[in-house]
Design a protein around this motif. Structure first.
Motif, mmCIF file in Angstrom:
data_model
loop_
_atom_site.group_PDB
_atom_site.id
_atom_site.type_symbol
_atom_site.label_atom_id
_atom_site.label_comp_id
_atom_site.label_asym_id
_atom_site.label_seq_id
_atom_site.Cartn_x
_atom_site.Cartn_y
_atom_site.Cartn_z
ATOM 1 N N ASN A 14 -0.472 19.869 7.359
ATOM 2 C CA ASN A 14 0.651 19.132 7.936
ATOM 3 C C ASN A 14 1.453 19.960 8.928
ATOM 4 O O ASN A 14 2.611 19.706 9.160
ATOM 5 N N ARG A 53 -8.956 15.479 11.594
ATOM 6 C CA ARG A 53 -8.638 14.083 11.872
ATOM 7 C C ARG A 53 -8.807 13.799 13.361
ATOM 8 O O ARG A 53 -9.407 12.800 13.764
ATOM 9 N N ALA A 100 -16.991 12.029 3.773
ATOM 10 C CA ALA A 100 -16.066 10.907 4.007
ATOM 11 C C ALA A 100 -15.430 10.492 2.686
ATOM 12 O O ALA A 100 -14.268 10.123 2.628
ATOM 13 N N ASN A 125 -4.881 4.847 -4.974
ATOM 14 C CA ASN A 125 -4.657 4.071 -3.756
ATOM 15 C C ASN A 125 -5.541 4.613 -2.632
ATOM 16 O O ASN A 125 -5.159 4.636 -1.477
ATOM 17 N N TYR A 127 -9.742 4.659 -1.069
ATOM 18 C CA TYR A 127 -10.873 3.738 -0.978
ATOM 19 C C TYR A 127 -12.144 4.483 -0.596
ATOM 20 O O TYR A 127 -12.084 5.549 -0.003
ATOM 21 N N ASN A 297 -0.215 13.876 -8.541
ATOM 22 C CA ASN A 297 1.225 13.776 -8.291
ATOM 23 C C ASN A 297 1.725 15.062 -7.646
ATOM 24 O O ASN A 297 1.291 16.149 -8.005
ATOM 25 N N THR A 298 2.658 14.916 -6.713
ATOM 26 C CA THR A 298 3.169 16.095 -5.994
ATOM 27 C C THR A 298 4.131 16.938 -6.821
ATOM 28 O O THR A 298 4.453 18.055 -6.434
ATOM 29 N N PRO A 334 -0.871 16.217 -0.332
ATOM 30 C CA PRO A 334 -0.784 16.888 0.960
ATOM 31 C C PRO A 334 -1.251 18.342 0.785
ATOM 32 O O PRO A 334 -1.065 18.927 -0.275
ATOM 33 N N SER B 83 6.130 12.106 1.984
ATOM 34 C CA SER B 83 5.218 13.252 1.854
ATOM 35 C C SER B 83 4.551 13.617 3.168
ATOM 36 O O SER B 83 4.650 12.898 4.155
ATOM 37 N N GLY B 84 3.816 14.718 3.143
ATOM 38 C CA GLY B 84 2.882 15.027 4.223
ATOM 39 C C GLY B 84 1.723 14.046 4.168
ATOM 40 O O GLY B 84 1.690 13.147 3.324
ATOM 41 N N LEU B 85 0.776 14.213 5.066
ATOM 42 C CA LEU B 85 -0.324 13.254 5.158
ATOM 43 C C LEU B 85 -1.249 13.322 3.947
ATOM 44 O O LEU B 85 -1.631 14.402 3.508
ATOM 45 N N VAL B 86 -1.580 12.170 3.406
ATOM 46 C CA VAL B 86 -2.641 12.082 2.406
ATOM 47 C C VAL B 86 -3.657 11.042 2.887
ATOM 48 O O VAL B 86 -3.351 10.162 3.671
ATOM 49 N N ARG B 87 -4.870 11.190 2.381
ATOM 50 C CA ARG B 87 -5.947 10.371 2.905
ATOM 51 C C ARG B 87 -6.041 9.043 2.161
ATOM 52 O O ARG B 87 -5.894 8.993 0.950
ATOM 53 N N SER B 88 -6.274 7.990 2.889
ATOM 54 C CA SER B 88 -6.486 6.685 2.294
ATOM 55 C C SER B 88 -7.992 6.448 2.137
ATOM 56 O O SER B 88 -8.488 6.151 1.062
ATOM 57 N N TYR B 89 -8.725 6.608 3.210
ATOM 58 C CA TYR B 89 -10.191 6.551 3.191
ATOM 59 C C TYR B 89 -10.687 7.038 4.533
ATOM 60 O O TYR B 89 -9.946 6.997 5.523
ATOM 61 N N GLY B 90 -11.956 7.474 4.564
ATOM 62 C CA GLY B 90 -12.541 7.906 5.833
ATOM 63 C C GLY B 90 -11.605 8.820 6.584
ATOM 64 O O GLY B 90 -11.131 9.811 6.038
ATOM 65 N N ASN B 91 -11.282 8.461 7.809
ATOM 66 C CA ASN B 91 -10.374 9.291 8.606
ATOM 67 C C ASN B 91 -8.983 8.668 8.679
ATOM 68 O O ASN B 91 -8.230 8.923 9.614
ATOM 69 N N TYR B 93 -5.224 8.257 7.302
ATOM 70 C CA TYR B 93 -4.218 9.002 6.540
ATOM 71 C C TYR B 93 -2.885 8.264 6.587
ATOM 72 O O TYR B 93 -2.635 7.488 7.504
ATOM 73 N N TYR B 94 -2.043 8.525 5.601
ATOM 74 C CA TYR B 94 -0.705 7.949 5.636
ATOM 75 C C TYR B 94 0.243 8.891 4.897
ATOM 76 O O TYR B 94 -0.189 9.836 4.244
ATOM 77 N N TRP B 138 2.491 3.417 -5.713
ATOM 78 C CA TRP B 138 2.145 3.953 -4.401
ATOM 79 C C TRP B 138 3.028 5.124 -3.990
ATOM 80 O O TRP B 138 3.047 5.517 -2.824
ATOM 81 N N PHE B 140 4.582 9.165 -5.075
ATOM 82 C CA PHE B 140 4.551 10.317 -5.973
ATOM 83 C C PHE B 140 5.853 10.291 -6.764
ATOM 84 O O PHE B 140 6.882 9.825 -6.276
ATOM 85 N N ASN B 141 5.813 10.816 -7.975
ATOM 86 C CA ASN B 141 7.002 10.820 -8.828
ATOM 87 C C ASN B 141 7.343 12.245 -9.230
ATOM 88 O O ASN B 141 6.675 12.835 -10.069
#
Lengths: 354, 322
Positions: A14, A53, A100, A125, A127, A297-298, A334, B83-91, B93-94, B138, B140-141
């Motif tokens: 990041n 990315r 992937a 969350n 896929y 979890n972070t 992250p 948060s910083g970027l985390v991956r959802s799938y493939g390329n 991120y969110y 959805w 982090f806690n």
């Protein structure tokens, strides 16, 4: 007592691209300034992105060749190897930087599979693309050998190879070819057995199979045991590890009888509270993978908290045969948080080993 | 005249190109929040006009102002960081919300845009919220003792926002819970949290749940304290109707009749057929017809075409019933 990770590692740092270290292919110099701009063009080797990315996006746009993408992946693999070593881990992985996701990288290299739509990966969350077996499965040759050799050549610490086991891979895929799901999973077990054989021959110290799916389908244990026997046939058991996560071991009374030298268990509060009791039955002579750092979890565990958990280990456990780790792959986090968690984990193990 | 079979949509519509560009420019600091807001209103106005033109009964603002449905609310509540970027799938991120302190409602979040959209039409516009279970799942806690404690804190905050929407005139308040079907063992938490959100509301309340392992949560799912549950029916080929034959669907249903993940355009015939099959199991007065899910992943033209099919098919079935 040693420390390790389970498998995948966050691919993207990041930091700003301009802060990124220049990862030259053989040496790693964290003090070097970046040469990277987003202007890489095919055939131009001097301006490769340091961010995967970005590199994948450029590759998709046809602005990066396959060789250039591979070089970026090589560089980032080296980067995460060095990060794991810097955190003080004893056994590392290549971080699955080229993958992937945990299913499609393997299935994509097995003939007979095609990759289909996105499916949710367990209760996360995230896929993955569902592999569909629409023909007889076969592997042309080793799937992960070149990746292992690359990582081992750039690491100072032992590199273990981790991948889905046949049950989980079959569960997360779709069978449109084999008469039964059992035949389908057995075909995968045979392919992965050959894979492990090739990796062990090449000197891989540990082959780790991940089987989280069995914790969600415990009624399948008889089939699972059969698959594990096929998977491990004629292999050096002491070098094979079986890891599970996202659930507990309740109801799997014969789990520790499976033919592996090492068992990795999710012992985090969210999933593994009830698995602690099963450690009382942990067999002598086997290695225990102690998954106490929550990779979902972070929230940062304190060193004291981790030490207290390690001290909860029952008397029967040989502490010298324990490998402390996160409960699962670190890609849910992250990158920087994953690093911090690893650093604290290593600190905790050092302090109990003193 | 047949009662029911009102048409609506789940929430999001695709953002027009000029708005996507403006969001990028805003992220880079090239335009002001005010400039972006003007374009969001322009796009909202266009979608309201479109829905009125084709004859939708219950309108949405199209969520022109939202990026991610959890992050949008988390950024506007006390107690969250991102948060910083985390991956959802493939390329892909969110950035994920992180609960780092006590979650508290600070000020109205969605009310201004609701009021704006409602001012453009005489038809009802839905108030749109993300539910406490999904916000929890959805995020982090790092602060609350467990998942339930975080969900319950979120429920209080979201209830306050729902009250604000109701006071601003919302007749329909939708509290989305797409995550509910991912951990069947936690359905009780979702029910408890939703009870706090909808407590004392007079508006028609509904929740959207994405496709999942319904065998494990049905019929218990009907205890989620809302008036209507909105479900994806098209992408599972109306398989759920068999489930509803075994155990009656007791609430109003939001009947998803077009697949939002597919470029393929459903015909009016097949959608009308899906509605007719549903009428064998659930009375018309309990049915609201809409797409499976938000249409934001389709192109503007695809989204419009899918909405036209929803409205045309519903009209046809209504005409048959009359």
């Amino acid at each position: 007592m040693l420390t390790t990770v389970v498998g995948n590692y966050p691919k993207i740092a990041n930091r700003r691209e301009s802060d990124a270290p220049k990862a030259a292919s053989a040496t790693f110099n964290p003090n070097a300034t970046s040469i990277t701009t987003a202007t890489a063009t095919a055939g131009d080797n001097t301006t490769l992105p340091t961010n995967l990315r970005r590199a994948l996006a450029l590759f998709d746009e046809g602005k990066l060749t396959a060789d250039q993408l591979k070089e970026v992946q090589d560089n980032i693999t080296i980067e995460v190897i060095k990060e794991q070593e810097a955190a003080g881990l004893d056994i590392i992985t290549d971080g699955h930087i080229r993958w992937a996701d945990d299913q499609t990288y393997i299935a994509g290299k097995i003939k007979g599979f095609t990759l289909s739509g996105l499916l949710r990966y367990f209760d996360s969350n995230t896929y993955y693309r569902q592999p569909v077996a629409d023909g007889k499965l076969s592997a042309a040759g080793p799937i992960l050998l070149a990746d292992y050799q690359f990582a081992a050549a750039h690491a100072n610490k032992p590199v273990k190879v981790s991948l889905d086991g046949p049950y989980t891979l079959a569960r997360l895929s779709k069978n449109e070819h084999y008469k039964s799901d059992e035949d389908f999973a057995l075909a995968l077990a045979d392919i992965l057995n050959a894979e492990a054989k090739a990796l062990l021959k090449a000197g891989a110290p540990i082959i780790q199979f991940d089987e989280p799916a069995i914790l969600r389908h415990k009624g399948d244990f008889a089939l699972f045991a059969k698959l594990m026997a096929r998977l491990t046939a004629d292999l050096d058991q002491s070098k094979l590890a079986l890891y599970t996560y996202f659930g507990n071991l309740d109801g799997l009374d014969h789990y520790f009888e499976l033919p592996f030298g090492s068992f990795g268990i999710d012992l985090t509060d969210d999933y593994g509270r009830d698995s602690w009791a099963w450690l009382n039955f942990f067999p002598k002579g086997k290695t225990l993978g102690l998954g106490i750092v929550d990779a979902r979890n972070t929230r940062l565990e304190t060193v004291a908290e981790l030490v207290a958990k390690i001290n909860e280990l029952p008397e029967n456990i040989d502490r010298s045969a324990v490998q402390v780790s996160p409960n699962c792959g670190l890609e849910f986090l992250p990158r920087e948080r994953a690093q911090e968690k690893l650093t604290r984990m290593v600190e905790a193990v050092k302090s109990v080993s003193r | 005249m047949v009662q029911g079979l009102l048409t609506t949509s789940v929430g999001s519509f695709p953002k027009p190109a000029y708005l996507l560009e403006a969001r990028n420019r805003f992220a880079k600091g090239a335009i002001s929040a005010e400039e972006l807001n003007q374009l969001e209103k322009q796009a909202t106005r266009e979608w309201i006009t479109f829905q009125e033109e084709i004859g939708v009964d219950i309108l949405v603002d199209g969520e022109m102002y939202r990026g991610d449905m959890a992050t949008y609310f988390a950024e506007r509540l006390d107690g969250f960081s991102i948060s910083g970027l985390v991956r959802s799938y493939g390329n892909r991120y969110y950035r994920k919300p992180v609960a780092v302190g006590d979650i508290r409602w600070r000020e109205p979040i969605s009310v201004e845009m609701f009021k704006y959209a409602q001012s453009l039409t005489d038809k009802p516009v839905k108030g749109m919220l993300t539910g406490p279970y999904t916000m929890m799942d959805w995020s982090f806690n790092e602060h609350y003792a467990n998942r339930e404690a975080l969900a319950m804190a979120l429920a209080e905050a979201i209830h306050q926002e729902a009250v604000e929407l109701e006071n601003a005139g919302a007749k329909y308040i939708q509290i989305d819970e797409p995550a509910v079907s991912t951990r069947p063992e936690e359905l009780e938490i979702a029910i408890k949290a939703m009870a706090v959100v909808t407590n004392g509301l007079r508006a028609h309340t509904l929740t959207h749940i994405c496709y999942g392992d319904f065998e494990k949560i049905y019929p218990r799912m009907l205890d989620i304290p809302v008036d209507q549950i909105d479900l994806e029916m098209a992408n599972s080929h109306y398989d759920l109707l068999d489930t509803f034959r075994k155990a009656k669907f007791t609430k109003a249903i939001g009947l998803g009749v077009v697949d939002v993940h597919s470029h393929v355009m459903e015909s009016v015939d097949e959608v009308a057929d899906g509605i007719r099959r549903t009428l064998e199991v659930i009375p018309a007065s309990q049915i609201y017809v809409d797409p499976d899910c938000g249409l934001k992943t389709r192109t503007v033209e695809e989204a419009k075409d899918k909405m036209r099919v929803v409205v045309e098919a519903t009209k046809r079935v209504k005409a048959e019933l009359n």
